[in-house]
Design a protein around this motif. Structure first.
Motif, mmCIF file in Angstrom:
data_model
loop_
_atom_site.group_PDB
_atom_site.id
_atom_site.type_symbol
_atom_site.label_atom_id
_atom_site.label_comp_id
_atom_site.label_asym_id
_atom_site.label_seq_id
_atom_site.Cartn_x
_atom_site.Cartn_y
_atom_site.Cartn_z
ATOM 1 N N LEU A 37 6.429 -10.072 -6.111
ATOM 2 C CA LEU A 37 5.625 -8.660 -6.373
ATOM 3 C C LEU A 37 4.483 -8.319 -6.679
ATOM 4 O O LEU A 37 3.715 -7.585 -6.685
ATOM 5 N N GLU A 38 3.536 -9.681 -6.890
ATOM 6 C CA GLU A 38 1.852 -9.638 -6.631
ATOM 7 C C GLU A 38 1.931 -9.016 -5.735
ATOM 8 O O GLU A 38 0.576 -8.426 -5.396
ATOM 9 N N ARG A 39 1.956 -9.265 -4.780
ATOM 10 C CA ARG A 39 1.891 -8.579 -2.818
ATOM 11 C C ARG A 39 1.778 -7.328 -2.936
ATOM 12 O O ARG A 39 1.678 -6.749 -2.861
ATOM 13 N N GLY A 40 2.712 -6.906 -3.655
ATOM 14 C CA GLY A 40 3.285 -5.800 -3.622
ATOM 15 C C GLY A 40 2.477 -4.680 -4.859
ATOM 16 O O GLY A 40 1.867 -3.517 -3.911
ATOM 17 N N ARG A 41 1.733 -5.407 -5.605
ATOM 18 C CA ARG A 41 0.738 -5.010 -6.483
ATOM 19 C C ARG A 41 -0.689 -4.657 -5.485
ATOM 20 O O ARG A 41 -1.850 -3.747 -5.365
ATOM 21 N N ILE A 42 -1.186 -6.118 -4.455
ATOM 22 C CA ILE A 42 -1.738 -5.687 -4.202
ATOM 23 C C ILE A 42 -2.092 -4.871 -2.729
ATOM 24 O O ILE A 42 -3.039 -3.878 -2.545
ATOM 25 N N TYR A 43 -0.687 -4.574 -2.298
ATOM 26 C CA TYR A 43 -0.604 -3.097 -1.342
ATOM 27 C C TYR A 43 -0.840 -2.248 -1.859
ATOM 28 O O TYR A 43 -1.197 -0.998 -1.153
ATOM 29 N N ALA A 44 -0.488 -2.234 -3.137
ATOM 30 C CA ALA A 44 -1.144 -0.435 -4.297
ATOM 31 C C ALA A 44 -1.768 -0.259 -3.938
ATOM 32 O O ALA A 44 -2.454 0.907 -4.030
ATOM 33 N N ARG A 45 -2.870 -1.608 -4.375
ATOM 34 C CA ARG A 45 -4.421 -1.099 -5.222
ATOM 35 C C ARG A 45 -4.666 -0.925 -3.668
ATOM 36 O O ARG A 45 -6.186 -0.527 -3.549
ATOM 37 N N GLU A 46 -4.257 -1.421 -2.708
ATOM 38 C CA GLU A 46 -5.299 -1.276 -1.794
ATOM 39 C C GLU A 46 -5.108 -0.059 -0.609
ATOM 40 O O GLU A 46 -5.350 0.103 0.368
ATOM 41 N N GLY A 47 -4.455 0.775 -1.145
ATOM 42 C CA GLY A 47 -3.924 2.065 -0.588
ATOM 43 C C GLY A 47 -3.132 2.189 0.860
ATOM 44 O O GLY A 47 -3.011 2.953 0.905
ATOM 45 N N HIS A 48 -2.048 0.864 -0.234
ATOM 46 C CA HIS A 48 -0.697 1.611 1.716
ATOM 47 C C HIS A 48 -0.199 2.473 1.329
ATOM 48 O O HIS A 48 0.687 2.402 2.502
ATOM 49 N N ILE A 49 0.729 2.429 0.036
ATOM 50 C CA ILE A 49 1.282 3.548 -0.091
ATOM 51 C C ILE A 49 0.592 5.030 0.706
ATOM 52 O O ILE A 49 -0.384 6.080 -0.309
ATOM 53 N N LEU A 50 1.455 6.045 1.705
ATOM 54 C CA LEU A 50 0.413 7.049 2.239
ATOM 55 C C LEU A 50 1.032 8.364 1.657
ATOM 56 O O LEU A 50 0.479 8.665 1.205
ATOM 57 N N SER A 51 2.392 8.173 0.694
ATOM 58 C CA SER A 51 3.247 9.210 0.503
ATOM 59 C C SER A 51 4.461 8.721 -0.598
ATOM 60 O O SER A 51 5.143 7.636 -1.100
ATOM 61 N N LEU A 52 4.644 9.918 -1.917
ATOM 62 C CA LEU A 52 5.593 9.377 -2.838
ATOM 63 C C LEU A 52 6.186 10.201 -3.382
ATOM 64 O O LEU A 52 5.044 10.716 -3.934
ATOM 65 N N GLU A 53 7.191 10.912 -3.389
ATOM 66 C CA GLU A 53 7.973 11.809 -4.033
ATOM 67 C C GLU A 53 9.375 11.653 -4.246
ATOM 68 O O GLU A 53 9.860 10.542 -3.852
ATOM 69 N N TYR A 54 9.954 12.586 -5.161
ATOM 70 C CA TYR A 54 11.410 12.875 -4.905
ATOM 71 C C TYR A 54 12.119 13.734 -4.288
ATOM 72 O O TYR A 54 11.695 14.467 -5.181
ATOM 73 N N LYS A 55 13.163 13.244 -4.015
ATOM 74 C CA LYS A 55 14.004 13.838 -3.365
ATOM 75 C C LYS A 55 15.492 13.603 -4.164
ATOM 76 O O LYS A 55 15.786 13.067 -3.913
ATOM 77 N N GLY A 56 16.097 14.893 -4.742
ATOM 78 C CA GLY A 56 17.570 14.326 -5.531
ATOM 79 C C GLY A 56 16.744 13.800 -6.580
ATOM 80 O O GLY A 56 16.052 13.478 -7.452
ATOM 81 N N SER A 57 17.637 13.002 -6.585
ATOM 82 C CA SER A 57 18.001 12.172 -7.544
ATOM 83 C C SER A 57 17.369 10.152 -6.768
ATOM 84 O O SER A 57 17.455 9.244 -7.477
ATOM 85 N N LYS A 58 16.700 11.047 -5.642
ATOM 86 C CA LYS A 58 15.947 9.906 -5.014
ATOM 87 C C LYS A 58 14.313 9.783 -4.962
ATOM 88 O O LYS A 58 14.010 10.563 -4.682
ATOM 89 N N VAL A 59 13.692 8.015 -5.211
ATOM 90 C CA VAL A 59 12.074 8.048 -5.165
ATOM 91 C C VAL A 59 12.530 7.528 -3.829
ATOM 92 O O VAL A 59 12.973 7.033 -2.768
ATOM 93 N N THR A 60 11.185 8.668 -2.723
ATOM 94 C CA THR A 60 10.909 8.223 -1.033
ATOM 95 C C THR A 60 9.649 7.655 -1.191
ATOM 96 O O THR A 60 9.149 8.256 -2.052
ATOM 97 N N TYR A 151 4.957 -0.607 -8.403
ATOM 98 C CA TYR A 151 3.389 -0.337 -9.520
ATOM 99 C C TYR A 151 3.659 0.836 -9.237
ATOM 100 O O TYR A 151 2.794 1.378 -10.507
ATOM 101 N N GLN A 152 3.674 1.419 -8.422
ATOM 102 C CA GLN A 152 2.964 2.917 -7.968
ATOM 103 C C GLN A 152 3.565 3.823 -8.853
ATOM 104 O O GLN A 152 3.509 4.983 -9.089
ATOM 105 N N LEU A 153 5.333 3.445 -8.983
ATOM 106 C CA LEU A 153 5.915 4.626 -9.830
ATOM 107 C C LEU A 153 5.489 5.095 -11.306
ATOM 108 O O LEU A 153 5.781 5.623 -12.420
ATOM 109 N N GLY A 154 4.509 3.193 -11.429
ATOM 110 C CA GLY A 154 4.157 4.260 -13.194
ATOM 111 C C GLY A 154 2.970 5.056 -12.992
ATOM 112 O O GLY A 154 2.826 5.642 -14.269
ATOM 113 N N ASP A 155 2.253 5.849 -11.985
ATOM 114 C CA ASP A 155 1.837 6.393 -12.349
ATOM 115 C C ASP A 155 2.857 7.905 -12.679
ATOM 116 O O ASP A 155 1.868 8.957 -12.877
ATOM 117 N N PHE A 156 3.425 7.620 -11.048
ATOM 118 C CA PHE A 156 4.500 8.399 -11.017
ATOM 119 C C PHE A 156 5.157 9.326 -12.348
ATOM 120 O O PHE A 156 5.547 10.428 -13.071
#
Length: 275
Positions: A37-60, A151-156
């Motif tokens: 999870l720490e590696r994922g947190r670093i990825y989120a912190r460094e801006g690797h997530i290009l888009s985040l949205e939910y469609k229906g009952s899923k987060v994509t 981690y980014q879902l916390g913002d969501f």
């Protein structure tokens, strides 16, 4: 989206956040394999997530990894059935404070108790209940791309707490519409159905109650002053609403202020009624 700062603790932490964000963070902090999870947190912190949205009952999401093309992933929870949601909405509509807060776009602090009373849990108990899928070649789940989105879902959730309902199968609008319908149907009807036992009960008769709402409290005759007794009300709006969810440090001050207002209003009403 908020970028995440490095922390001295491997567990992700947020302070002074809404309770529903804190619950998500607590869920992440209970995960056994903290380094993944720490590696994922670093990825989120460094801006690797290009888009985040939910469609229906899923987060994509689209997450940029080492490959040229970003990886596509989705995250979802087990949705509740229509029957389960009907029970929950019935329970919510029975509490005026819940309906008022939800209709105002706020998440009631004790809403989880409503789900629990109906044998459900709004939040998953552990990450194994959070389903996910990523297009990357990593066979482990969560991979660092999925962990970054966790981690980014916390913002969501911070921006829109109703996403939690969406992930459980109901949109914000559908829940609010259902609550409005429940509240309207609970109002006193101006027509009362009467059934005559001597006739076919398949077609009940309806007769008007004859009530004029505008004149309901009007009284055409003069009152004998000796028979009129004016007493202060035993309950206030605060008693009807029940416990108002407030931070512990603010609750005594706010409630004390509201009680002073209602006491002053009651005294003024008594003075006006006594002439």
């Amino acid at each position: 989206m908020t970028s995440y700062q490095a922390s001295s603790s491997p567990a992700y932490a947020l302070e002074d956040e809404a309770w529903w964000v804190q619950r998500w963070v607590e869920l992440l902090n209970t995960y056994r394999f903290k380094k993944r999870l720490e590696r994922g947190r670093i990825y989120a912190r460094e801006g690797h997530i290009l888009s985040l949205e939910y469609k229906g009952s899923k987060v994509t999401a689209l997450v940029q990894g080492t490959a040229e093309e970003p990886y596509k992933l989705s995250i979802w929870l087990d949705a509740f059935s229509d029957e389960d949601w009907n029970y929950v909405i019935d329970s919510l509509s029975e509490q005026a404070i819940y309906s008022a807060q939800l209709l105002a776009g706020e998440m009631p602090a004790e809403i989880e108790a409503v789900f629990t009373a109906n044998g459900l849990s709004l939040y998953p108990f552990n990450l194994s209940e959070v389903h996910s899928k990523c297009s990357c070649p990593d066979p482990k789940n969560p991979c660092k791309h999925i962990a970054a989105v966790y981690y980014q879902l916390g913002d969501f959730f911070r921006e829109d707490p109703f996403v939690l309902f969406q992930l459980r199968g109901r949109s914000r609008d559908s829940i609010l519409d259902a609550l409005r319908q429940r509240r309207q149907s609970s109002a006193v009807s101006s027509e009362i159905p009467l059934v005559d036992e001597d006739i076919d009960t398949s077609e009940p008769k309806f007769v008007s109650s004859g009530l004029d709402i505008q004149q309901f409290w009007a009284y055409g005759e003069s009152l004998d002053p000796e028979l009129v007794v004016i007493t202060p009300a035993e309950t206030t709006v605060l008693d009807v609403l029940g416990r108002i969810p407030l931070p512990p440090e603010d609750a005594p001050v706010v409630m004390g202020h509201l009680k002073e207002i209602y006491q002053a209003a009651a005294q003024q009403a008594m003075m006006q009624a006594l002439g």
